[in-house]
Design an enzyme around this catalytic site. Structure first.
Site, mmCIF file in Angstrom:
data_model
loop_
_atom_site.group_PDB
_atom_site.id
_atom_site.type_symbol
_atom_site.label_atom_id
_atom_site.label_comp_id
_atom_site.label_asym_id
_atom_site.label_seq_id
_atom_site.Cartn_x
_atom_site.Cartn_y
_atom_site.Cartn_z
ATOM 1 C CB THR A 12 -4.184 -11.454 13.218
ATOM 2 O OG1 THR A 12 -4.040 -10.027 13.236
ATOM 3 C CG2 THR A 12 -4.362 -11.972 14.627
ATOM 4 N N GLY A 13 -1.849 -10.904 10.663
ATOM 5 C CA GLY A 13 -1.775 -10.458 9.269
ATOM 6 C C GLY A 13 -1.169 -11.522 8.374
ATOM 7 C CD GLN A 14 0.758 -11.794 2.453
ATOM 8 O OE1 GLN A 14 0.132 -12.148 1.475
ATOM 9 N NE2 GLN A 14 1.743 -10.901 2.393
ATOM 10 C CG ASP A 62 -4.383 -1.093 19.583
ATOM 11 O OD1 ASP A 62 -5.489 -1.489 19.165
ATOM 12 O OD2 ASP A 62 -3.717 -0.195 19.001
ATOM 13 C CG MET A 63 0.997 -1.801 16.897
ATOM 14 S SD MET A 63 2.321 -2.559 17.850
ATOM 15 C CE MET A 63 3.730 -1.566 17.385
ATOM 16 C CG LEU A 84 5.749 -8.737 11.184
ATOM 17 C CD1 LEU A 84 5.333 -10.098 10.623
ATOM 18 C CD2 LEU A 84 6.897 -8.173 10.367
ATOM 19 C CD GLN A 87 -4.196 1.639 7.322
ATOM 20 O OE1 GLN A 87 -4.432 0.589 6.702
ATOM 21 N NE2 GLN A 87 -3.865 2.750 6.716
ATOM 22 C CB THR A 131 7.050 -0.405 2.912
ATOM 23 O OG1 THR A 131 6.420 -0.330 1.629
ATOM 24 C CG2 THR A 131 6.931 0.950 3.581
ATOM 25 C CE1 TYR A 155 1.942 0.823 5.357
ATOM 26 C CE2 TYR A 155 3.085 1.315 3.310
ATOM 27 C CZ TYR A 155 2.845 0.470 4.377
ATOM 28 O OH TYR A 155 3.520 -0.723 4.474
ATOM 29 C CE LYS A 159 4.690 0.029 7.780
ATOM 30 N NZ LYS A 159 5.064 -1.156 8.557
ATOM 31 N NE ARG A 190 -0.791 -8.352 -0.283
ATOM 32 C CZ ARG A 190 -0.234 -7.277 0.243
ATOM 33 N NH1 ARG A 190 -0.358 -7.022 1.539
ATOM 34 N NH2 ARG A 190 0.484 -6.460 -0.478
HETATM 35 P P1 NAP Z 1 -1.503 -7.013 7.104
HETATM 36 O O1 NAP Z 1 -1.941 -8.329 6.546
HETATM 37 O O2 NAP Z 1 -2.323 -5.810 6.852
HETATM 38 O O3 NAP Z 1 -1.344 -7.229 8.683
HETATM 39 C C1 NAP Z 1 -1.203 -6.131 9.555
HETATM 40 C C2 NAP Z 1 -1.233 -6.647 10.974
HETATM 41 O O4 NAP Z 1 -1.135 -5.519 11.866
HETATM 42 C C3 NAP Z 1 -2.538 -7.393 11.361
HETATM 43 O O5 NAP Z 1 -2.210 -8.446 12.220
HETATM 44 C C4 NAP Z 1 -3.312 -6.312 12.093
HETATM 45 O O6 NAP Z 1 -4.252 -6.821 13.015
HETATM 46 C C5 NAP Z 1 -2.168 -5.628 12.837
HETATM 47 N N1 NAP Z 1 -2.546 -4.314 13.350
HETATM 48 C C6 NAP Z 1 -3.087 -3.285 12.668
HETATM 49 N N2 NAP Z 1 -3.326 -2.243 13.488
HETATM 50 C C7 NAP Z 1 -2.941 -2.641 14.730
HETATM 51 C C8 NAP Z 1 -2.948 -2.025 16.002
HETATM 52 N N3 NAP Z 1 -3.410 -0.768 16.187
HETATM 53 N N4 NAP Z 1 -2.460 -2.713 17.056
HETATM 54 C C9 NAP Z 1 -2.027 -3.990 16.903
HETATM 55 N N5 NAP Z 1 -1.995 -4.633 15.717
HETATM 56 C C10 NAP Z 1 -2.456 -3.957 14.645
HETATM 57 O O7 NAP Z 1 -0.026 -6.685 6.616
HETATM 58 P P2 NAP Z 1 1.075 -7.675 5.967
HETATM 59 O O8 NAP Z 1 0.897 -7.687 4.498
HETATM 60 O O9 NAP Z 1 1.131 -8.917 6.752
HETATM 61 O O10 NAP Z 1 2.395 -6.810 6.224
HETATM 62 C C11 NAP Z 1 3.119 -6.936 7.437
HETATM 63 C C12 NAP Z 1 3.927 -5.669 7.654
HETATM 64 O O11 NAP Z 1 4.831 -5.473 6.557
HETATM 65 C C13 NAP Z 1 3.114 -4.398 7.741
HETATM 66 O O12 NAP Z 1 3.755 -3.555 8.667
HETATM 67 C C14 NAP Z 1 3.198 -3.807 6.349
HETATM 68 O O13 NAP Z 1 3.032 -2.408 6.398
HETATM 69 C C15 NAP Z 1 4.605 -4.205 5.951
HETATM 70 N N6 NAP Z 1 4.847 -4.426 4.532
HETATM 71 C C16 NAP Z 1 4.055 -5.282 3.821
HETATM 72 C C17 NAP Z 1 4.344 -5.529 2.504
HETATM 73 C C18 NAP Z 1 3.516 -6.476 1.673
HETATM 74 O O14 NAP Z 1 3.626 -6.425 0.441
HETATM 75 N N7 NAP Z 1 2.732 -7.361 2.292
HETATM 76 C C19 NAP Z 1 5.454 -4.899 1.888
HETATM 77 C C20 NAP Z 1 6.234 -4.042 2.662
HETATM 78 C C21 NAP Z 1 5.940 -3.819 3.977
HETATM 79 P P3 NAP Z 1 -5.789 -7.117 12.596
HETATM 80 O O15 NAP Z 1 -5.773 -8.506 12.015
HETATM 81 O O16 NAP Z 1 -6.494 -7.000 13.898
HETATM 82 O O17 NAP Z 1 -6.191 -6.075 11.599
HETATM 83 O O1 G4F Z 2 -2.215 -4.020 -3.678
HETATM 84 P P1 G4F Z 2 -2.010 -2.583 -3.353
HETATM 85 O O2 G4F Z 2 -3.048 -1.931 -2.513
HETATM 86 O O3 G4F Z 2 -0.564 -2.472 -2.720
HETATM 87 P P2 G4F Z 2 0.421 -1.210 -2.489
HETATM 88 O O4 G4F Z 2 -0.305 0.072 -2.494
HETATM 89 O O5 G4F Z 2 1.540 -1.349 -3.463
HETATM 90 O O6 G4F Z 2 0.920 -1.476 -0.994
HETATM 91 C C1 G4F Z 2 1.299 -2.784 -0.572
HETATM 92 O O7 G4F Z 2 2.674 -2.961 -0.824
HETATM 93 C C2 G4F Z 2 3.535 -2.062 -0.099
HETATM 94 C C3 G4F Z 2 4.977 -2.381 -0.522
HETATM 95 O O8 G4F Z 2 5.321 -1.616 -1.646
HETATM 96 C C4 G4F Z 2 3.302 -2.268 1.377
HETATM 97 F F1 G4F Z 2 4.140 -1.456 2.080
HETATM 98 C C5 G4F Z 2 1.856 -1.980 1.732
HETATM 99 O O9 G4F Z 2 1.646 -2.259 3.119
HETATM 100 C C6 G4F Z 2 0.955 -2.898 0.916
HETATM 101 O O10 G4F Z 2 1.155 -4.228 1.327
HETATM 102 O O11 G4F Z 2 -1.885 -1.748 -4.711
HETATM 103 C C7 G4F Z 2 -0.918 -2.068 -5.705
HETATM 104 C C8 G4F Z 2 -1.163 -1.207 -6.939
HETATM 105 C C9 G4F Z 2 -1.314 0.277 -6.621
HETATM 106 O O12 G4F Z 2 -0.627 1.020 -7.581
HETATM 107 C C10 G4F Z 2 -2.813 0.538 -6.748
HETATM 108 O O13 G4F Z 2 -3.163 1.854 -7.155
HETATM 109 O O14 G4F Z 2 -2.415 -1.624 -7.503
HETATM 110 C C11 G4F Z 2 -3.156 -0.476 -7.824
HETATM 111 N N1 G4F Z 2 -4.572 -0.829 -7.847
HETATM 112 C C12 G4F Z 2 -5.359 -0.824 -8.966
HETATM 113 N N2 G4F Z 2 -6.614 -1.160 -8.649
HETATM 114 C C13 G4F Z 2 -5.323 -1.201 -6.802
HETATM 115 C C14 G4F Z 2 -6.610 -1.409 -7.306
HETATM 116 N N3 G4F Z 2 -5.034 -1.384 -5.493
HETATM 117 C C15 G4F Z 2 -6.032 -1.793 -4.675
HETATM 118 N N4 G4F Z 2 -5.748 -2.024 -3.362
HETATM 119 N N5 G4F Z 2 -7.316 -1.982 -5.125
HETATM 120 C C16 G4F Z 2 -7.656 -1.796 -6.434
HETATM 121 O O15 G4F Z 2 -8.802 -1.978 -6.828
#
Ligand code: NAP
Ligand code: G4F
Length: 347
Positions: A12-14, A62-63, A84, A87, A131, A155, A159, A190
């Site tokens: 259900t996530g991005q 659930d994880m 994927l 939290q 990550t 976090y 990871k 997102r």
């Molecule tokens: P996301 O949108 O936050 O999606 C997270 C997913 O995990 C959602 O489907 C959420 O379900 C599910 N989840 C959370 N807690 C759970 C639990 N206790 N049991 C079962 N499912 C649970 O994250 P994303 O951006 O798609 O990222 C996917 C993965 O890549 C994550 O592991 C993230 O940490 C990692 N990652 C993301 C990025 C990025 O830039 N997007 C970069 C590096 C790594 P709900 O919809 O119910 O909340």
């Molecule tokens: O969008 P962010 O919350 O992403 P962050 O912390 O980089 O984490 C994301 O990318 C990671 C990969 O490097 C993933 F592993 C993780 O699951 C997630 O998807 O914040 C990006 C930057 C940070 O430096 C934060 O301090 O933006 C800065 N920021 C500034 N104002 C903000 C805000 N971040 C958020 N969320 N909200 C703000 O208002």
């Protein structure tokens, strides 16, 4: 016709949505694990919005509930498992550190144990969503697979455990298990509390005449922002290799949060002028003179990472992966999707 079966946790996530779409297009039978949510009944969530609800097999799990994970893996019998679920919000992890560890660290371990207990070590391939957060304030620029990890948040620490556990199952049990060390990747689905989506939603609202300023935290943080559609293709490629490995996926370009704001507002024809500094800084719409962005310290983190930028040479050489969507196109499409949502027709 492809008869392969994939299981996605976090469907259900991005990334779950984009990956499910990619695998369906390739002919996979796609299973997804989701947790029960009061606010997302009847598909009123990202799965419903993307039209995937009817095309994937959904299992409740659930994880934090190991038995539920075993049941889902047993029922789906996947050839490929993409872990994927997480939290995934860094700032929230400082407020819920133990829960973050349970989901991200122990959840990954439970899933790997399920594969082992169900005698699927030889038949299933495993992808762990790792990550760039692991690098913290790295001494090497850009960061690659060999760069020392210095995690700076609950976090990232959770990871790190999952990455090491994945490597351990590869080495101890010969499981085809790979870590994707992915830099930030974004898209129109997102989560709304990540900085890019906060900004694209605010730009869309601004274009519709809503003049409430957007409150952000650290404007100086630099991230390597790519498009999620490119990154889920990289995940899939990792599991198609003869041998498992760990790969960085990144664009190799980094920008500040301030630059992301400028790019998003440029999409709606608004130029932002920055005035003041620190917590007093504001971003002004040069045409109207109104403040479009303000700084609110509530969005600062107890420990920040100032600069992440990745080197995806290994992925390019071994997987033939390279990002195809430009930064400008990604930002434009995110803003356009938010404008369309505001007008009442979701894309
Ligand atoms: P996301 O949108 O936050 O999606 C997270 C997913 O995990 C959602 O489907 C959420 O379900 C599910 N989840 C959370 N807690 C759970 C639990 N206790 N049991 C079962 N499912 C649970 O994250 P994303 O951006 O798609 O990222 C996917 C993965 O890549 C994550 O592991 C993230 O940490 C990692 N990652 C993301 C990025 C990025 O830039 N997007 C970069 C590096 C790594 P709900 O919809 O119910 O909340
Ligand atoms: O969008 P962010 O919350 O992403 P962050 O912390 O980089 O984490 C994301 O990318 C990671 C990969 O490097 C993933 F592993 C993780 O699951 C997630 O998807 O914040 C990006 C930057 C940070 O430096 C934060 O301090 O933006 C800065 N920021 C500034 N104002 C903000 C805000 N971040 C958020 N969320 N909200 C703000 O208002």
């Amino acid at each position: 016709m492809n008869s392969r079966v994939a299981l996605i946790t976090g469907i259900t996530g991005q990334d779950g949505g984009f990956l499910a779409q990619l695998l369906l297009d390739k002919g996979y039978e796609v299973h997804g694990m989701r947790r029960r949510s009061s606010s997302a009944e009847d598909g009123h969530d990202r799965l419903g919005e993307s039209g995937l609800m009817q095309r994937v097999h959904l299992h409740y799990g659930d994880m934090t509930d190991p038995a539920s994970i075993i049941r889902v893996v047993r029922d789906a019998r996947p050839d490929e498992i993409y872990n994927l679920a997480a939290q995934s919000h860094v700032k929230v992890s400082f407020e819920n550190p133990a829960y973050t560890a349970q989901v991200n660290a122990l959840g990954c371990l439970h899933l790997l144990e399920a594969i082992r207990l169900l005698d699927m070590v030889k038949s299933a391939r495993f992808y762990q969503a790792s990550t760039s957060e692991l690098y913290g304030d790295a001494d090497e620029m850009p960061q690659r697979e060999t760069t020392v990890f210095r995690p700076r948040s609950p976090y990232a620490i959770s990871k790190h455990f999952a990455l090491l556990t994945t490597i351990n199952y590869r080495e101890a049990y010969d499981l085809h298990a790979s870590n994707g060390i992915l830099f930030n990747h974004e898209g129109k689905t997102r989560g709304e509390s990540f900085v890019t989506r906060k900004i694209t939603r605010a730009a869309a609202a601004w274009s519709a005449g809503n003049r409430k300023p957007l409150a952000l935290g650290n404007l100086n943080a630099r991230r390597d922002w790519g498009d999620a559609r490119d990154y889920v293709r990289g995940m899939w490629l990792m599991l198609q290799q003869a041998a498992p490995d760990d790969y960085v996926l990144a664009t190799g370009e980094s920008r500040t949060v301030r630059q992301f704001v400028e790019a998003a507002f440029a999409t709606i024809g608004v130029q932002i002028d920055w005035r003041g500094e620190g917590a007093g800084e504001i971003g002004v719409d040069t045409r109207s003179g109104d403040a479009a962005v303000v700084v609110d310290p509530q969005f600062f983190r107890p420990a920040e990472i100032s600069h992440l930028v990745g080197d995806a040479t290994r992925a390019r050489q071994k997987l033939g992966w390279r990002p195809e969507v430009s930064f400008e196109r990604m930002v434009r499409e995110m803003v356009e999707a938010d404008v369309a949502r505001l007008r009442g027709h979701a894309r």
